[in-house]
Design a protein around this motif. Structure first.
Motif, PDB file in Angstrom:
ATOM      1  N   ILE A   1       4.727  61.235  21.755  1.00  0.00           N
ATOM      2  CA  ILE A   1       5.359  59.938  21.975  1.00  0.00           C
ATOM      3  C   ILE A   1       4.424  59.106  22.839  1.00  0.00           C
ATOM      4  O   ILE A   1       3.958  59.575  23.882  1.00  0.00           O
ATOM      5  N   ILE A   2       4.153  57.879  22.409  1.00  0.00           N
ATOM      6  CA  ILE A   2       3.284  56.976  23.155  1.00  0.00           C
ATOM      7  C   ILE A   2       4.103  55.758  23.567  1.00  0.00           C
ATOM      8  O   ILE A   2       4.656  55.058  22.727  1.00  0.00           O
ATOM      9  N   ILE A   3       4.175  55.515  24.874  1.00  0.00           N
ATOM     10  CA  ILE A   3       4.894  54.373  25.417  1.00  0.00           C
ATOM     11  C   ILE A   3       3.840  53.390  25.920  1.00  0.00           C
ATOM     12  O   ILE A   3       2.964  53.774  26.701  1.00  0.00           O
ATOM     13  N   SER A   4       3.903  52.146  25.475  1.00  0.00           N
ATOM     14  CA  SER A   4       2.911  51.163  25.903  1.00  0.00           C
ATOM     15  C   SER A   4       3.581  49.847  26.252  1.00  0.00           C
ATOM     16  O   SER A   4       4.627  49.507  25.728  1.00  0.00           O
ATOM     17  N   GLY A   5       2.943  49.116  27.168  1.00  0.00           N
ATOM     18  CA  GLY A   5       3.449  47.824  27.601  1.00  0.00           C
ATOM     19  C   GLY A   5       2.512  47.222  28.633  1.00  0.00           C
ATOM     20  O   GLY A   5       1.490  47.811  28.999  1.00  0.00           O
ATOM     21  N   ILE A   6       2.884  46.047  29.152  1.00  0.00           N
ATOM     22  CA  ILE A   6       2.016  45.370  30.118  1.00  0.00           C
ATOM     23  C   ILE A   6       2.452  45.603  31.559  1.00  0.00           C
ATOM     24  O   ILE A   6       1.679  45.416  32.472  1.00  0.00           O
ATOM     25  N   ASN A   7       3.695  46.031  31.771  1.00  0.00           N
ATOM     26  CA  ASN A   7       4.191  46.255  33.125  1.00  0.00           C
ATOM     27  C   ASN A   7       4.146  47.745  33.433  1.00  0.00           C
ATOM     28  O   ASN A   7       4.874  48.538  32.841  1.00  0.00           O
ATOM     29  N   LYS A   8       3.295  48.151  34.370  1.00  0.00           N
ATOM     30  CA  LYS A   8       3.092  49.569  34.679  1.00  0.00           C
ATOM     31  C   LYS A   8       4.369  50.233  35.161  1.00  0.00           C
ATOM     32  O   LYS A   8       4.650  51.378  34.822  1.00  0.00           O
ATOM     33  N   GLU A   9       5.163  49.520  35.939  1.00  0.00           N
ATOM     34  CA  GLU A   9       6.402  50.081  36.474  1.00  0.00           C
ATOM     35  C   GLU A   9       7.399  50.404  35.362  1.00  0.00           C
ATOM     36  O   GLU A   9       7.990  51.486  35.333  1.00  0.00           O
ATOM     37  N   ILE A  10       7.577  49.499  34.419  1.00  0.00           N
ATOM     38  CA  ILE A  10       8.550  49.705  33.342  1.00  0.00           C
ATOM     39  C   ILE A  10       8.062  50.791  32.377  1.00  0.00           C
ATOM     40  O   ILE A  10       8.863  51.592  31.883  1.00  0.00           O
TER      41      ILE A  10
ATOM     42  N   GLN B   1       8.707  54.079  34.136  1.00  0.00           N
ATOM     43  CA  GLN B   1      10.139  54.352  34.205  1.00  0.00           C
ATOM     44  C   GLN B   1      10.672  54.801  32.846  1.00  0.00           C
ATOM     45  O   GLN B   1      11.493  55.718  32.767  1.00  0.00           O
ATOM     46  N   MET B   2      10.203  54.185  31.777  1.00  0.00           N
ATOM     47  CA  MET B   2      10.646  54.572  30.434  1.00  0.00           C
ATOM     48  C   MET B   2      10.160  55.982  30.096  1.00  0.00           C
ATOM     49  O   MET B   2      10.908  56.782  29.515  1.00  0.00           O
ATOM     50  N   ALA B   3       8.926  56.308  30.463  1.00  0.00           N
ATOM     51  CA  ALA B   3       8.408  57.655  30.223  1.00  0.00           C
ATOM     52  C   ALA B   3       9.220  58.689  31.004  1.00  0.00           C
ATOM     53  O   ALA B   3       9.536  59.759  30.475  1.00  0.00           O
ATOM     54  N   ALA B   4       9.573  58.372  32.230  1.00  0.00           N
ATOM     55  CA  ALA B   4      10.377  59.295  33.040  1.00  0.00           C
ATOM     56  C   ALA B   4      11.776  59.466  32.454  1.00  0.00           C
ATOM     57  O   ALA B   4      12.337  60.567  32.480  1.00  0.00           O
TER      58      ALA B   4
END
Length: 178
Positions: free
Chosen positions: A131-140, A143-146
């Motif tokens: 599963i690869i989670i990507s975005g521009i906000n490091k915090e979000i 948090q989604m990966a956790a």
């Protein structure tokens, strides 16, 4: 004394940053992020660098100094390159898939677990187990990966569960046989 807060932040050429008193807006090729800076911190911008300065020498100002510098630096990196987190699923019969925008996990429960990502986050699945989670906000992104990992964290006896890509699980020895 914050060593991180003293470092200057270098600005890439493709980044547009707007500073309006304590409100900072960073715009890049991947998107736009905003941050409200504390009243204890003063920000100064030159042509290609940003520097944060404490207005007071209090404990709270020292705490927020390094934090603010890290957040602004992560905003700049996020809108220029983006952030990724990779999760790996271990276990017989454990798999994941994308249905519409939702991530559906089959990880040993009697029902599939469906997770809806926030609007700024993209989730991709490779080989049913990556599963690869990507975005521009490091915090979000973190948090989604956790949140995904918490649906079935790795257990110490067989190592089954969802873990980060290079996470090392301390294994325990099972029952002693008689």
């Amino acid at each position: 004394m914050s060593r991180i807060g003293k470092k200057e932040i270098s600005l890439p050429k493709d980044i547009d940053i707007q500073i309006n008193e304590q409100h900072i807006s960073v715009k890049g090729i991947k998107g736009e992020l905003h941050y409200n800076l504390s009243k204890l911190i003063q920000i100064t911008k030159t042509e290609n660098t940003i520097k944060l300065i404490k207005k007071e020498q209090t404990q709270q100002a020292r705490e927020i100094h390094g934090l603010s510098r890290s957040i602004i630096n992560n905003m700049i990196v996020g809108v220029s390159k983006g952030f990724n987190k990779k999760l790996v699923i271990h276990g017989v019969g454990y798999r994941s898939q994308i249905e519409g925008e939702n991530l559906v996990l089959n990880v040993g429960y009697s029902h599939p677990v469906s997770i809806k990502p926030p609007k700024d986050i993209k989730i991709a699945v490779e080989n049913n187990t990556n599963i690869i989670i990507s975005g521009i906000n490091k915090e979000i992104v973190g948090q989604m990966a956790a949140k995904i990992r918490s649906t079935r964290p790795p257990e110490p006896y067989k190592g089954k569960g969802i873990r980060y890509e290079h996470e090392i699980i301390k294994r325990k020895v099972g029952k002693a046989g008689k």
